[in-house]
Design an enzyme around this catalytic site. Structure first.
Site, PDB file in Angstrom:
ATOM      1  N   ALA A 113       6.890  42.240  57.035  1.00  0.00           N
ATOM      2  CA  ALA A 113       8.126  41.508  57.363  1.00  0.00           C
ATOM      3  C   ALA A 113       7.851  40.766  58.661  1.00  0.00           C
ATOM      4  O   ALA A 113       8.328  41.131  59.718  1.00  0.00           O
ATOM      5  CB  ALA A 113       9.303  42.465  57.497  1.00  0.00           C
ATOM      6  N   ALA A 166       8.076  37.455  60.088  1.00  0.00           N
ATOM      7  CA  ALA A 166       8.826  36.513  60.934  1.00  0.00           C
ATOM      8  C   ALA A 166       9.806  37.267  61.845  1.00  0.00           C
ATOM      9  O   ALA A 166      10.345  38.302  61.435  1.00  0.00           O
ATOM     10  CB  ALA A 166       9.589  35.534  60.045  1.00  0.00           C
ATOM     11  N   GLY A 210       7.389  36.654  64.057  1.00  0.00           N
ATOM     12  CA  GLY A 210       5.952  36.616  64.270  1.00  0.00           C
ATOM     13  C   GLY A 210       5.415  37.281  65.524  1.00  0.00           C
ATOM     14  O   GLY A 210       4.198  37.331  65.723  1.00  0.00           O
ATOM     15  N   LYS A 238       4.998  40.351  66.507  1.00  0.00           N
ATOM     16  CA  LYS A 238       4.045  41.455  66.297  1.00  0.00           C
ATOM     17  C   LYS A 238       2.772  40.974  65.599  1.00  0.00           C
ATOM     18  O   LYS A 238       1.677  41.459  65.886  1.00  0.00           O
ATOM     19  CB  LYS A 238       4.722  42.578  65.506  1.00  0.00           C
ATOM     20  CG  LYS A 238       5.877  43.214  66.269  1.00  0.00           C
ATOM     21  CD  LYS A 238       6.675  44.171  65.397  1.00  0.00           C
ATOM     22  CE  LYS A 238       7.936  44.603  66.136  1.00  0.00           C
ATOM     23  NZ  LYS A 238       8.882  43.472  66.325  1.00  0.00           N
ATOM     24  N   ASP A 259       6.605  37.092  54.590  1.00  0.00           N
ATOM     25  CA  ASP A 259       8.035  37.044  54.882  1.00  0.00           C
ATOM     26  C   ASP A 259       8.744  36.310  53.752  1.00  0.00           C
ATOM     27  O   ASP A 259       8.159  35.439  53.110  1.00  0.00           O
ATOM     28  CB  ASP A 259       8.310  36.356  56.219  1.00  0.00           C
ATOM     29  CG  ASP A 259       9.658  36.775  56.797  1.00  0.00           C
ATOM     30  OD1 ASP A 259       9.707  37.817  57.486  1.00  0.00           O
ATOM     31  OD2 ASP A 259      10.660  36.078  56.539  1.00  0.00           O
ATOM     32  N   ARG A 271      11.138  30.300  58.330  1.00  0.00           N
ATOM     33  CA  ARG A 271      10.642  31.105  59.452  1.00  0.00           C
ATOM     34  C   ARG A 271       9.110  31.160  59.453  1.00  0.00           C
ATOM     35  O   ARG A 271       8.482  31.176  60.514  1.00  0.00           O
ATOM     36  CB  ARG A 271      11.260  32.511  59.390  1.00  0.00           C
ATOM     37  CG  ARG A 271      12.667  32.535  59.984  1.00  0.00           C
ATOM     38  CD  ARG A 271      13.531  33.655  59.411  1.00  0.00           C
ATOM     39  NE  ARG A 271      12.987  34.970  59.553  1.00  0.00           N
ATOM     40  CZ  ARG A 271      13.341  35.856  60.505  1.00  0.00           C
ATOM     41  NH1 ARG A 271      14.202  35.500  61.450  1.00  0.00           N
ATOM     42  NH2 ARG A 271      12.827  37.070  60.531  1.00  0.00           N
ATOM     43  N   ASP A 325       8.426  38.469  49.044  1.00  0.00           N
ATOM     44  CA  ASP A 325       9.337  39.557  49.404  1.00  0.00           C
ATOM     45  C   ASP A 325       8.508  40.802  49.721  1.00  0.00           C
ATOM     46  O   ASP A 325       7.727  41.266  48.879  1.00  0.00           O
ATOM     47  CB  ASP A 325      10.286  39.827  48.232  1.00  0.00           C
ATOM     48  CG  ASP A 325      11.383  40.836  48.575  1.00  0.00           C
ATOM     49  OD1 ASP A 325      11.216  41.602  49.551  1.00  0.00           O
ATOM     50  OD2 ASP A 325      12.400  40.869  47.855  1.00  0.00           O
ATOM     51  N   ASP A 345       7.741  46.362  60.353  1.00  0.00           N
ATOM     52  CA  ASP A 345       8.894  46.245  61.256  1.00  0.00           C
ATOM     53  C   ASP A 345      10.061  45.834  60.375  1.00  0.00           C
ATOM     54  O   ASP A 345      10.308  44.650  60.156  1.00  0.00           O
ATOM     55  CB  ASP A 345       8.615  45.209  62.346  1.00  0.00           C
ATOM     56  CG  ASP A 345       9.729  45.156  63.382  1.00  0.00           C
ATOM     57  OD1 ASP A 345      10.053  46.213  63.954  1.00  0.00           O
ATOM     58  OD2 ASP A 345      10.277  44.063  63.610  1.00  0.00           O
ATOM     59  N   CYS A 391      14.611  47.930  65.203  1.00  0.00           N
ATOM     60  CA  CYS A 391      15.391  47.787  66.434  1.00  0.00           C
ATOM     61  C   CYS A 391      16.800  48.315  66.157  1.00  0.00           C
ATOM     62  O   CYS A 391      17.791  47.636  66.393  1.00  0.00           O
ATOM     63  CB  CYS A 391      15.407  46.335  66.916  1.00  0.00           C
ATOM     64  SG  CYS A 391      15.818  45.130  65.645  1.00  0.00           S
TER      65      CYS A 391
END
Length: 451
Positions: free
Chosen positions: A269, A271, A273, A275, A293, A298, A320, A336, A389
């Site tokens: 995942a 975008a 970007g 990481k 992504d 993005r 996906d 992430d 997050c």
């Protein structure tokens, strides 16, 4: 302020707020779209002020809506035309948060309402604005506190009620309040040296020479910005890609994965970007990173950023992350995962209003699908990081237990050099950062492997 736009500065802000709500754009990207249609000698000045308005209105939206709802008779701001609601939010913000003279604030809003709607709606808004001007916010909050303490916290600190309840259950009342306070403080900036082009010592010297005072952090390539004379995004080295802005906890992910030059890495995942770019730097532009992504736009923004940063070992794939498979397995994977973003309220206040329990349940399903797919893409003995997050246990520790018990992944013990432990029986094997404790986004990281 001289602008060439359909009507006024208030309309610029209302357009941005509407894009944020309708398209779920960030404040930054909403303003970028709006200002494509703005010209005039005061354009740059207006953009800075518009960003401040949008950011603060999104931050204090619950309190602003509380004021509007208190003066509406028999309805709420949610019942109004969405554009009209945003104009009222702007007027309320100007009177109660920016101390703009009420007559000026009201006149600015009425002009737009007359242009966009009709005279009867303008008359309605004019009456509302006069009531909003006279509304005693502190008295109303005092009465709310006596009636419903949780709702009072939600309004006083402008957070969703579910978040307030969740934070209190998780951390206790006093610490939850500290978290709410911290989420509303000014954002802390961190800069990461792009080690493809420079090193952290040279970066620190350069920033100091340009009036930016920094401090070292637990991460060897990340600096905390303490204060500055010129915003770091206006410095030459930023435009040359020698450093990026990246949150401290976000930058920890690539370090925890202990990437090596020459490895084959998947970012499921990728975008926007940050990481991926960090991984490329740690791998010294060697090996291969496949960055996946679902958003083509993005990915295209990532492509432009890669050129600036000098990154050469990343392959972008529009797919996906729940279903992407490659012919070869990967040595390491960064997951992430998309999440409730409940750890980023200080940085992106607009995300506060996007999630409820139903939407969070749906995103947990996506997270678990991506964990399953991570397992399928890893080679035997391959390692991964799972991060979000989010402050929520159901997006974090419970997902890790699902990955252990239902998928077959194993936790790798890792000596986290900073941060806090987590919750449940795996709490001592995971990493958590908190906005009020660590002055960065609230964040979760764990490291796992395929048997």
């Amino acid at each position: 302020m001289e602008l060439f736009y359909r009507v006024s500065f208030q309309e610029v802000v209302a357009d941005a707020l509407s894009l944020i709500e309708e398209r779920e754009l960030s404040s930054k990207h909403a303003l970028e779209r709006v200002f494509r249609r703005v010209a005039g000698k005061d354009r740059d000045k207006a953009r800075g002020l518009a960003h401040a308005y949008v950011f603060e209105i999104e931050k204090w939206r619950a309190k602003i809506d509380f004021i509007i709802n208190s003066v509406l008779k028999g309805s709420t701001v949610a019942d109004l035309d969405p554009y009209l609601a945003n104009l009222l939010r702007i007027g309320t913000f100007e009177i109660h948060f920016r101390n703009v003279p009420p007559a000026i604030a009201t006149d600015s809003i009425i002009r737009v309402v007359k242009e966009r709607f009709d005279f009867s709606r303008a008359k309605f808004v004019n009456a509302l604005m006069h009531s909003i001007e006279k509304f005693d916010v502190e008295l109303a909050l005092k009465r709310l506190k006596e009636r419903d303490r949780i709702e009072w916290l939600s309004v006083r600190f402008s957070h969703p009620r579910w978040y307030v309840e969740y934070a209190i259950d998780l951390l206790g009342y006093e610490e939850a309040v500290r978290l709410l306070l911290s989420n509303n403080r000014p954002q802390r900036y961190y800069v990461r040296a792009n080690t493809i082009k420079t090193d952290v010592d040279s970066l620190r010297d350069y920033l100091e020479e340009n009036g930016v005072r920094t401090a070292l952090t637990p991460l060897p390539d990340v600096l905390k910005v303490l204060d500055y004379k010129t915003p770091v995004t206006r410095l030459e080295w930023y435009r040359e890609g020698k450093f990026v802005i990246q949150d401290l906890a976000s930058a920890y992910v690539a370090h925890v994965l202990e990437l090596e030059p020459g490895e084959r890495v998947l970012d499921l995942a990728a975008a926007p970007g940050s990481k991926t770019f960090h991984a490329a730097a740690l791998m010294e532009n060697k090996g291969e990173i496949v960055a996946v992504d679902y958003s083509y736009d993005r990915l295209m923004r990532m492509k432009e950023k890669m050129k600036l940063l000098g990154i050469e070992n990343v392959k972008l794939v529009h797919a996906d992350g729940q279903g992407f498979r490659d012919r070869e397995k990967f040595d390491k994977i960064i997951l992430d995962a998309p999440c409730s973003s409940s750890g980023t309220y200080r940085q992106f206040p607009e995300v506060k209003w996007r999630f409820d329990e139903n939407k969070i349940r749906r995103i947990i399903s996506v997270q678990r699908n991506m964990l399953r797919n991570t397992y399928e893409n890893l080679r035997e003995g391959g390692e991964m990081t799972y991060s979000t997050c989010s402050i929520r246990i159901d997006e974090d520790e419970e997902n890790i237990l699902f990955a252990i018990n239902r998928i077959g992944l194993e936790i790798i013990p890792y000596n986290f050099s900073w941060g806090d432990s987590g919750f449940l029986e795996i709490g001592d094997k995971v990493f958590r950062a908190w906005t009020h404790r660590h002055d960065c986004n609230s964040f979760f990281i764990t490291k796992m492997k395929k048997g």
